[in-house]
Design an enzyme around this catalytic site. Structure first.
Site, mmCIF file in Angstrom:
data_model
loop_
_atom_site.group_PDB
_atom_site.id
_atom_site.type_symbol
_atom_site.label_atom_id
_atom_site.label_comp_id
_atom_site.label_asym_id
_atom_site.label_seq_id
_atom_site.Cartn_x
_atom_site.Cartn_y
_atom_site.Cartn_z
ATOM 1 N N HIS A 247 6.107 -52.850 -44.330
ATOM 2 C CA HIS A 247 7.305 -52.716 -43.493
ATOM 3 C C HIS A 247 6.947 -51.837 -42.301
ATOM 4 O O HIS A 247 6.275 -50.808 -42.445
ATOM 5 C CB HIS A 247 8.421 -52.079 -44.322
ATOM 6 C CG HIS A 247 9.580 -51.627 -43.502
ATOM 7 N ND1 HIS A 247 10.239 -52.461 -42.631
ATOM 8 C CD2 HIS A 247 10.201 -50.419 -43.403
ATOM 9 C CE1 HIS A 247 11.207 -51.797 -42.041
ATOM 10 N NE2 HIS A 247 11.210 -50.550 -42.483
ATOM 11 N N ASN B 100 11.335 -51.119 -35.402
ATOM 12 C CA ASN B 100 11.754 -51.370 -36.783
ATOM 13 C C ASN B 100 12.934 -52.339 -36.773
ATOM 14 O O ASN B 100 14.040 -51.959 -36.371
ATOM 15 C CB ASN B 100 12.141 -50.036 -37.430
ATOM 16 C CG ASN B 100 12.555 -50.181 -38.878
ATOM 17 O OD1 ASN B 100 12.715 -51.297 -39.387
ATOM 18 N ND2 ASN B 100 12.740 -49.057 -39.552
ATOM 19 N N CYS C 293 15.736 -52.235 -45.459
ATOM 20 C CA CYS C 293 14.347 -52.551 -45.100
ATOM 21 C C CYS C 293 13.579 -53.183 -46.255
ATOM 22 O O CYS C 293 12.494 -53.726 -46.049
ATOM 23 C CB CYS C 293 13.629 -51.286 -44.633
ATOM 24 S SG CYS C 293 14.376 -50.589 -43.162
HETATM 25 O O1 UT7 Z 1 12.869 -48.252 -42.116
HETATM 26 C C1 UT7 Z 1 13.450 -47.348 -42.976
HETATM 27 C C2 UT7 Z 1 12.621 -46.208 -43.193
HETATM 28 N N1 UT7 Z 1 12.584 -45.360 -42.019
HETATM 29 C C3 UT7 Z 1 11.501 -44.687 -41.793
HETATM 30 O O2 UT7 Z 1 10.562 -44.847 -42.514
HETATM 31 C C4 UT7 Z 1 11.505 -43.704 -40.659
HETATM 32 C C5 UT7 Z 1 10.909 -42.421 -41.156
HETATM 33 N N2 UT7 Z 1 10.842 -41.338 -40.201
HETATM 34 C C6 UT7 Z 1 10.088 -41.333 -39.087
HETATM 35 O O3 UT7 Z 1 9.529 -42.323 -38.699
HETATM 36 C C7 UT7 Z 1 9.897 -40.011 -38.373
HETATM 37 O O4 UT7 Z 1 10.367 -38.954 -39.186
HETATM 38 C C8 UT7 Z 1 10.586 -39.937 -36.990
HETATM 39 C C9 UT7 Z 1 9.879 -40.837 -36.003
HETATM 40 C C10 UT7 Z 1 12.052 -40.318 -37.120
HETATM 41 C C11 UT7 Z 1 10.481 -38.501 -36.436
HETATM 42 O O5 UT7 Z 1 9.127 -38.112 -36.342
HETATM 43 P P1 UT7 Z 1 8.653 -36.718 -36.976
HETATM 44 O O6 UT7 Z 1 7.234 -36.576 -36.667
HETATM 45 O O7 UT7 Z 1 9.069 -36.730 -38.416
HETATM 46 O O8 UT7 Z 1 9.475 -35.688 -36.114
HETATM 47 P P2 UT7 Z 1 10.550 -34.609 -36.622
HETATM 48 O O9 UT7 Z 1 11.810 -35.280 -37.044
HETATM 49 O O10 UT7 Z 1 9.890 -33.683 -37.569
HETATM 50 O O11 UT7 Z 1 10.841 -33.874 -35.258
HETATM 51 C C12 UT7 Z 1 9.829 -33.129 -34.563
HETATM 52 C C13 UT7 Z 1 10.393 -32.667 -33.224
HETATM 53 C C14 UT7 Z 1 11.766 -32.041 -33.314
HETATM 54 O O12 UT7 Z 1 11.825 -30.979 -32.384
HETATM 55 P P3 UT7 Z 1 11.659 -29.456 -32.868
HETATM 56 O O13 UT7 Z 1 12.790 -29.233 -33.839
HETATM 57 O O14 UT7 Z 1 10.312 -29.370 -33.497
HETATM 58 O O15 UT7 Z 1 11.799 -28.698 -31.590
HETATM 59 C C15 UT7 Z 1 12.697 -33.142 -32.862
HETATM 60 O O16 UT7 Z 1 13.895 -32.655 -32.313
HETATM 61 O O17 UT7 Z 1 10.522 -33.807 -32.352
HETATM 62 C C16 UT7 Z 1 11.846 -33.810 -31.802
HETATM 63 N N3 UT7 Z 1 12.246 -35.197 -31.565
HETATM 64 C C17 UT7 Z 1 11.976 -35.820 -30.398
HETATM 65 N N4 UT7 Z 1 11.368 -35.415 -29.272
HETATM 66 C C18 UT7 Z 1 11.264 -36.299 -28.269
HETATM 67 C C19 UT7 Z 1 12.868 -36.050 -32.387
HETATM 68 N N5 UT7 Z 1 13.023 -37.236 -31.796
HETATM 69 C C20 UT7 Z 1 12.490 -37.120 -30.557
HETATM 70 C C21 UT7 Z 1 12.347 -37.996 -29.463
HETATM 71 N N6 UT7 Z 1 11.716 -37.556 -28.357
HETATM 72 N N7 UT7 Z 1 12.798 -39.271 -29.516
#
Ligand code: UT7
Length: 335
Positions: free
Chosen positions: A257, A287, A116
């Site tokens: 980005h 992305n 990225c």
């Molecule tokens: O380009 C390179 C750099 N990449 C990035 O910058 C990406 C960085 N990360 C992110 O954008 C975010 O961390 C994500 C979008 C990937 C995830 O969002 P988050 O707010 O950090 O969620 P989380 O990983 O803390 O997950 C929260 C909850 C979890 O459930 P529990 O364990 O709280 O029950 C996940 O299992 O959300 C759940 N979850 C989903 N639920 C519905 C994760 N993905 C999904 C989904 N739909 N697609």
């Protein structure tokens, strides 16, 4: 940075696949919802290549549009750098294919792999070659075809990524003219395992066992990457502004980005920028890895926000970890 020659950004072009993958389609593939995706990432839809559609196709179309906007023939280009982690093949470098298809007969070409942070890395490389007087014009292409590397059974990653590409023409101009004024970059390989495609290089052979494990798909520790992204993008912007004697009020457009709308908003708030400074198109494209910044530049040009003389702060963070920021003034025409 005072230089006798400055690398001027003369034009931008872009290309996205026609095929749209929206949140409703993902709802049918994994346990997710349009509401979750929109509120946690800002993404409504992304683009996806069709079978037989390659990064080189998107790259060539981006370059053609860019050259046409600059009013130049491909023979005017000295070099082509393609920033990508998803070229058509790991060998040969896709830049050579692009050179041939453009009939850029005078140009050399090579790929630059930095996930990225590929576009910022490409700006650093291309501007240094131009400032050194080695090249007059470089096409910097940046984009990725991510969808073949996505596991559409993994809800943590499949909602985030899309395919797309952009190209910027950098040209030698006067040292006190518009162009790339300064950039900085950083790396921390301690984060290498937090965002990677395990079976994509020489470390893991593409054996049936590796494919069964899904090692050919992108893996990400999303929450950790999220926190590092905010920290490094914010700090690199602050450092770059400070060492150029600038405040965020001296910037017209902040083009980060596009990995997650919440990351962008958080960085913008920490920099104390005004909402209208931030350029975001993540809702439509997700992305696209190296492609996000030139795609955002192309959109800003189309909607009249990016014009000749615009002062632009670019920032990126990605796998590596690798990050960087660029301060530039736009040199091209407004069409
Ligand atoms: O380009 C390179 C750099 N990449 C990035 O910058 C990406 C960085 N990360 C992110 O954008 C975010 O961390 C994500 C979008 C990937 C995830 O969002 P988050 O707010 O950090 O969620 P989380 O990983 O803390 O997950 C929260 C909850 C979890 O459930 P529990 O364990 O709280 O029950 C996940 O299992 O959300 C759940 N979850 C989903 N639920 C519905 C994760 N993905 C999904 C989904 N739909 N697609």
């Amino acid at each position: 940075m005072p230089t006798a020659i400055r690398a001027q950004c003369r034009a931008v072009g872009s290309c996205l696949p026609q095929q749209v993958l929206d949140n409703a389609m993902l709802e049918r593939m994994v346990d997710t919802s349009d509401e979750w995706i929109r509120t946690r990432t800002g993404i409504r839809e992304r683009r996806m290549v069709a079978d037989g559609e390659y990064l080189s196709d998107l790259a060539v179309a981006s370059c053609r549009q860019c050259l046409q906007r600059a009013g130049l023939e491909a023979e005017a280009v000295d070099g082509i750098i393609v920033a990508t982690s998803t070229g058509d093949f790991s060998m040969p470098a896709v830049a050579n294919v692009v050179q041939h298809r453009l009939a850029a007969t005078r140009a050399w070409g090579y790929d630059l792999v930095n996930a990225c942070n590929g576009f910022v890395s490409g700006i650093a490389t291309a501007s240094a070659l131009i400032e050194a007087g080695r090249c007059q014009r470089i096409l910097l292409v940046a984009g990725d075809v991510m969808t073949p590397y996505i596991d559409f059974q993994d809800r943590n990653t499949c909602i985030l990524f899309g395919d797309g590409c952009g190209a910027v023409l950098l040209e030698a101009g006067p040292g006190d003219g518009p162009g790339v004024i300064d950039w900085l970059m950083g790396s921390d390989g301690a984060g290498a395992d937090l965002l990677k495609i395990p079976c994509s290089g020489s470390a893991i052979r593409p054996s049936p066992a590796a494919l069964d494990r899904g090692d050919h798909f992108l893996k990400q520790e999303g929450r950790q990457v999220y926190n590092y992204a905010i920290r490094h993008m914010t700090e690199s912007c602050q450092q770059l502004l400070q060492r150029n004697g600038l405040g965020i009020g001296d910037v017209d457009l902040l083009i980060p980005h596009q990995a997650n709308q919440r990351i962008m908003t958080n960085v913008a708030e920490r920099l104390q920028s005004r909402p209208e400074q931030l350029v975001s198109n993540i809702d439509r494209y997700g992305n696209t890895t190296a492609g996000t910044i030139p795609l955002a530049m192309a959109d800003a040009l189309d909607d009249g926000r990016l014009v000749a003389g615009s002062r632009v702060l670019v920032t990126a963070f990605g796998a590596g970890f690798s990050w960087g920021s660029v301060y530039l003034t736009w040199g091209g025409s407004s069409t």
